[in-house]
Design a protein around this motif. Structure first.
Motif, PDB file in Angstrom:
ATOM      1  N   GLY A 251      38.837  12.297  -6.876  1.00 43.94           N
ATOM      2  CA  GLY A 251      39.236  12.814  -7.501  1.00 43.94           C
ATOM      3  C   GLY A 251      40.178  14.311  -7.637  1.00 43.94           C
ATOM      4  O   GLY A 251      39.986  15.398  -6.773  1.00 43.94           O
ATOM      5  N   VAL A 252      41.466  14.477  -8.120  1.00 43.29           N
ATOM      6  CA  VAL A 252      42.258  15.373  -7.875  1.00 43.29           C
ATOM      7  C   VAL A 252      41.381  16.313  -9.506  1.00 43.29           C
ATOM      8  O   VAL A 252      41.779  17.476  -9.332  1.00 43.29           O
ATOM      9  N   ALA A 253      42.633  15.589 -10.362  1.00 43.51           N
ATOM     10  CA  ALA A 253      41.707  16.854 -11.695  1.00 43.51           C
ATOM     11  C   ALA A 253      42.136  15.231 -12.986  1.00 43.51           C
ATOM     12  O   ALA A 253      42.337  14.516 -12.629  1.00 43.51           O
TER      13      ALA A 253
ATOM     14  N   LEU B 169      36.217  13.107 -12.273  1.00 49.81           N
ATOM     15  CA  LEU B 169      36.393  12.992 -11.275  1.00 49.81           C
ATOM     16  C   LEU B 169      36.390  11.867 -10.056  1.00 49.81           C
ATOM     17  O   LEU B 169      36.421  11.502  -8.882  1.00 49.81           O
ATOM     18  N   ARG B 170      35.077  11.286 -10.986  1.00 51.78           N
ATOM     19  CA  ARG B 170      34.390   9.725 -10.057  1.00 51.78           C
ATOM     20  C   ARG B 170      35.630   8.434 -10.155  1.00 51.78           C
ATOM     21  O   ARG B 170      35.906   8.120 -11.160  1.00 51.78           O
ATOM     22  N   GLU B 171      35.780   8.143  -9.330  1.00 46.68           N
ATOM     23  CA  GLU B 171      36.643   7.091  -9.432  1.00 46.68           C
ATOM     24  C   GLU B 171      36.050   5.702 -10.150  1.00 46.68           C
ATOM     25  O   GLU B 171      37.234   4.866 -10.583  1.00 46.68           O
ATOM     26  N   GLY B 172      35.175   5.613  -9.534  1.00 41.62           N
ATOM     27  CA  GLY B 172      34.080   4.405 -10.940  1.00 41.62           C
ATOM     28  C   GLY B 172      34.337   4.558 -12.211  1.00 41.62           C
ATOM     29  O   GLY B 172      33.942   3.964 -13.291  1.00 41.62           O
ATOM     30  N   GLU B 173      34.763   5.570 -12.461  1.00 43.92           N
ATOM     31  CA  GLU B 173      34.774   5.914 -14.330  1.00 43.92           C
ATOM     32  C   GLU B 173      35.988   5.031 -14.700  1.00 43.92           C
ATOM     33  O   GLU B 173      35.920   5.281 -15.790  1.00 43.92           O
ATOM     34  N   TYR B 174      36.865   5.206 -13.831  1.00 48.69           N
ATOM     35  CA  TYR B 174      38.010   4.057 -14.203  1.00 48.69           C
ATOM     36  C   TYR B 174      38.443   3.122 -14.108  1.00 48.69           C
ATOM     37  O   TYR B 174      38.167   2.330 -13.068  1.00 48.69           O
ATOM     38  N   ASN B 175      38.729   3.107 -15.198  1.00 45.67           N
ATOM     39  CA  ASN B 175      39.896   1.128 -14.993  1.00 45.67           C
ATOM     40  C   ASN B 175      40.815   1.092 -15.128  1.00 45.67           C
ATOM     41  O   ASN B 175      41.301  -0.249 -14.431  1.00 45.67           O
ATOM     42  N   TYR B 176      41.879   1.669 -15.010  1.00 50.88           N
ATOM     43  CA  TYR B 176      42.923   1.171 -14.724  1.00 50.88           C
ATOM     44  C   TYR B 176      43.541   1.870 -14.154  1.00 50.88           C
ATOM     45  O   TYR B 176      43.554   3.442 -14.045  1.00 50.88           O
ATOM     46  N   TRP B 177      44.689   1.778 -13.086  1.00 49.77           N
ATOM     47  CA  TRP B 177      45.346   2.589 -12.395  1.00 49.77           C
ATOM     48  C   TRP B 177      46.944   2.330 -11.872  1.00 49.77           C
ATOM     49  O   TRP B 177      46.668   0.257 -12.063  1.00 49.77           O
ATOM     50  N   GLY B 178      47.464   3.338 -11.547  1.00 48.59           N
ATOM     51  CA  GLY B 178      49.124   3.050 -11.287  1.00 48.59           C
ATOM     52  C   GLY B 178      48.748   2.227  -9.358  1.00 48.59           C
ATOM     53  O   GLY B 178      47.538   1.988  -9.364  1.00 48.59           O
ATOM     54  N   GLN B 179      50.097   2.786  -8.929  1.00 45.50           N
ATOM     55  CA  GLN B 179      50.730   1.783  -7.823  1.00 45.50           C
ATOM     56  C   GLN B 179      50.319   3.065  -7.013  1.00 45.50           C
ATOM     57  O   GLN B 179      50.480   2.424  -5.515  1.00 45.50           O
ATOM     58  N   GLY B 180      50.613   3.961  -7.587  1.00 49.80           N
ATOM     59  CA  GLY B 180      50.717   4.923  -6.570  1.00 49.80           C
ATOM     60  C   GLY B 180      52.664   5.673  -5.975  1.00 49.80           C
ATOM     61  O   GLY B 180      52.968   4.799  -6.039  1.00 49.80           O
ATOM     62  N   THR B 181      51.955   6.753  -6.134  1.00 52.40           N
ATOM     63  CA  THR B 181      53.198   7.924  -5.578  1.00 52.40           C
ATOM     64  C   THR B 181      52.826   8.853  -4.475  1.00 52.40           C
ATOM     65  O   THR B 181      52.253   9.375  -3.957  1.00 52.40           O
ATOM     66  N   GLN B 182      54.003   9.010  -3.514  1.00 54.66           N
ATOM     67  CA  GLN B 182      53.352   9.356  -2.365  1.00 54.66           C
ATOM     68  C   GLN B 182      53.891  10.735  -2.178  1.00 54.66           C
ATOM     69  O   GLN B 182      55.154  11.316  -2.554  1.00 54.66           O
TER      70      GLN B 182
END
Length: 126
Positions: free
Chosen positions: A47-49, A108-121
């Motif tokens: 988690g970043v922000a 900032l915990r990954e497991g707390e979020y159910n929806y995700w984007g595909q990402g940007t490099q």
């Protein structure tokens, strides 16, 4: 259907800046907690922000003072302004969303979020 699409990644030299955007659709954006995560090759996602529905923010120690998270509820868009970038900021950056309330320890915990984007490099060269 919740959709998150990230924009704004790219390559930059150390010390430079980038602004990431995440366009959200399919849900009541203003009610959701939002966050940015990143994953470097060979490392776990971190988690970043994060920013919640009442605009409280949380940052990892590694980016505090350099990155700023914000949201525009009129545009259903999340932002991450990244300044003073370092080579160690190189990673795939993901936008995440969730409807639940989160404490500062949870934000900032990954497991707390159910929806995700595909990402940007994001790539930062020295």
């Amino acid at each position: 259907q919740v959709q998150l699409v990230e924009f704004g990644g790219g390559s930059v030299q150390a010390g430079g800046s980038l602004r990431l955007s995440c366009a959200a659709s399919g849900y009541r954006y203003s009610n959701y907690a939002m966050a940015w995560f990143r994953q470097a090759p060979g490392k776990e996602r971190e988690g970043v922000a994060a920013i919640d529905s009442i605009f409280r923010t949380s940052y990892s120690d590694s980016v505090k003072g350099r990155f700023t998270i914000s949201r525009d509820n009129t545009k259903n868009t999340l932002y991450l302004q990244m300044n003073s970038l370092k080579p160690e900021d190189t990673a795939m950056y993901y936008c995440a969303a969730d409807s639940g309330w989160k404490s500062s320890n949870q934000a900032l915990r990954e497991g707390e979020y159910n929806y995700w984007g595909q990402g940007t490099q994001v790539t930062v060269s020295s």
